[in-house]
Motif scaffolding. Structure first.
Motif, PDB file in Angstrom:
ATOM      1  N   LEU A 160      -1.004  -3.534  -0.430  1.00 16.88           N
ATOM      2  CA  LEU A 160       0.303  -2.951  -0.114  1.00 16.88           C
ATOM      3  C   LEU A 160       1.405  -3.508  -1.003  1.00 16.88           C
ATOM      4  N   ASP A 161       2.183  -2.601  -1.589  1.00 13.46           N
ATOM      5  CA  ASP A 161       3.396  -3.013  -2.294  1.00 13.46           C
ATOM      6  C   ASP A 161       4.529  -2.119  -1.799  1.00 13.46           C
ATOM      7  N   ILE A 162       5.064  -2.485  -0.651  1.00 14.89           N
ATOM      8  CA  ILE A 162       6.102  -1.656  -0.024  1.00 14.89           C
ATOM      9  C   ILE A 162       7.277  -2.540   0.416  1.00 14.89           C
ATOM     10  N   SER A 163       8.443  -1.910   0.513  1.00 14.35           N
ATOM     11  CA  SER A 163       9.639  -2.667   0.921  1.00 14.35           C
ATOM     12  C   SER A 163      10.010  -2.376   2.369  1.00 14.35           C
ATOM     13  N   HIS A 164       9.186  -1.596   3.045  1.00 12.16           N
ATOM     14  CA  HIS A 164       9.511  -1.162   4.408  1.00 12.16           C
ATOM     15  C   HIS A 164       9.435  -2.336   5.395  1.00 12.16           C
ATOM     16  N   LYS A 165      10.377  -2.334   6.343  1.00 10.04           N
ATOM     17  CA  LYS A 165      10.432  -3.388   7.366  1.00 10.04           C
ATOM     18  C   LYS A 165       9.126  -3.502   8.147  1.00 10.04           C
ATOM     19  N   HIS A 166       8.420  -2.369   8.258  1.00 11.66           N
ATOM     20  CA  HIS A 166       7.184  -2.329   9.044  1.00 11.66           C
ATOM     21  C   HIS A 166       6.090  -3.222   8.441  1.00 11.66           C
ATOM     22  N   LEU A 167       6.317  -3.671   7.197  1.00 13.58           N
ATOM     23  CA  LEU A 167       5.344  -4.572   6.562  1.00 13.58           C
ATOM     24  C   LEU A 167       5.117  -5.818   7.441  1.00 13.58           C
TER      25      LEU A 167
END
Ligand SMILES: Nc1ncnc2c1ncn2[C@@H]1O[C@H](COP(=O)(O)OP(=O)(O)OP(=O)(O)O)[C@@H](O)[C@H]1O
Ligand SMILES: O=P(O)(O)OC[C@@]1(O)O[C@H](CO)[C@@H](O)[C@@H]1O
Length: 305
Positions: A160-167
């Motif tokens: 995963l390379d995401i900036s979403h808070k759900h991370l």
């Protein structure tokens, strides 16, 4: 087989400008247009290092057509076609630094999300799914949970390379690897990274929550990698920066191009990652990777703990 999924692809437009003004017309020069989006950049970089992957994403309009056409010259692409126009993101290099203007992107309605899940259910030899970038409009964070469920059912690993808070919650589902930067670590995991002690705190916290491996990039300050047993540190190269857009994606992919095959050779993987990220930071878009070998001579990897 590695699959990359870009939930919100983009054409990147890189231009140069003088110091931006609110009162005069800002004429720009040297426009470079490239087919992008975070997962596509991962696939292109993997291809450069001889690692095969298949590109998945939602595409629409003239810009979507252009990206799929160009990307197909480098990797197999399995598009889900949407209504609307794939975004054009703008990166302006000025004497005072880089201005980044990513657009929200075209909406991806639920039926198209289901089409992607179906495509993934039937994707041959799904070993690793790399999910990168923002969610376009109409997509709920639960789409990430659905991707995890699907990968778990198929025995595939997720990167995963995401900036979403759900991370913060997603790491509990034990992704193989995540690649946050310092901003994401602060916003999502609540650790402000000012020094090495902060870095170690953040890495242990994220690992304890479930991420199996973490590649933490710090822009011009280099990167750290933690596999749950050891932490390594690598310096960034001293390069003349033109645009850092795409640097993170190419860093992740170049690291994976060695590490997925041989998880024990972190030193080699981090050296290639920092050299590639540095070379990409010198270029508009991904550039041509021509200086990676040379830059690698200035990269030092040390075991921290
Ligand atoms: N100013 C810089 N000088 C040298 N190398 C850099 C610079 N900025 C980035 N890099 C290289 O690229 C890597 C990734 O950069 P960064 O931490 O900014 O990723 P990111 O925030 O995910 O970037 P992006 O989303 O813009 O692709 C760094 O670890 C470094 O190797
Ligand atoms: O809006 P997102 O998906 O987070 O980021 C999109 C993007 O800025 O990321 C890439 C660089 O990392 C660019 O090619 C692209 O325009």
């Amino acid at each position: 087989m590695i699959y990359t999924l870009t939930t919100n692809p983009a054409i990147d437009m890189n231009v140069n400008s003088g110091v931006p003004s609110y009162t005069h017309v800002n004429r720009t020069t040297d426009a470079v247009y490239t087919p992008n989006g975070k997962g596509l950049n991962v696939s292109f970089t993997l291809a450069h290092y001889g690692v095969k992957s298949t590109i998945l994403g939602f595409f629409g309009g003239f810009s979507g057509n252009y990206i799929v056409e160009e990307a197909s010259k480098m990797c197999p692409v399995k598009p889900v076609w949407i209504d609307g126009i794939t975004r054009v993101n703008i990166f302006v290099t000025t004497p005072e630094g880089e201005l980044k203007f990513p657009n929200a992107g075209a909406p991806v309605v639920r039926s198209k999300q289901e089409e992607m899940l179906e495509l993934l259910c039937n994707a041959p030899n799904l070993d690793v799914l790399v999910v990168s970038g923002s969610l376009s409009l109409e997509m709920d964070q639960t789409f990430y949970d659905e991707l995890f469920d699907l990968c778990h059912e198929r025995g595939a690993e997720l990167v995963l390379d995401i900036s979403h808070k759900h991370l913060a919650e997603l790491v509990e589902k034990k992704p193989l690897l995540i690649k946050p930067n310092d901003e994401e670590v602060a916003e999502i995991f609540g650790v402000n990274v000012h020094n090495e002690a902060d870095v170690l705190l953040a890495l242990h916290k994220i690992h304890e929550r479930g991420a199996k491996n973490i590649l933490l990039t710090l822009g011009g300050e280099g990167a750290y990698f933690f596999n749950g047993k050891h932490v390594w540190r690598a310096n960034a190269s001293q390069v003349e920066v033109l645009s850092t857009a795409c640097a993170g994606d190419s860093t992740l992919a170049s690291f994976m191009s060695i590490w997925l095959d041989d998880p024990s050779d972190v030193e080699k993987a981090l050296t290639r990652a920092m050299a590639t990220g540095g070379n990409v930071a010198m270029s508009a878009g991904l550039g041509d990777f021509a200086l990676v070998e040379k830059i690698a001579e200035s990269i030092h990897v040390e075991l921290v703990e």
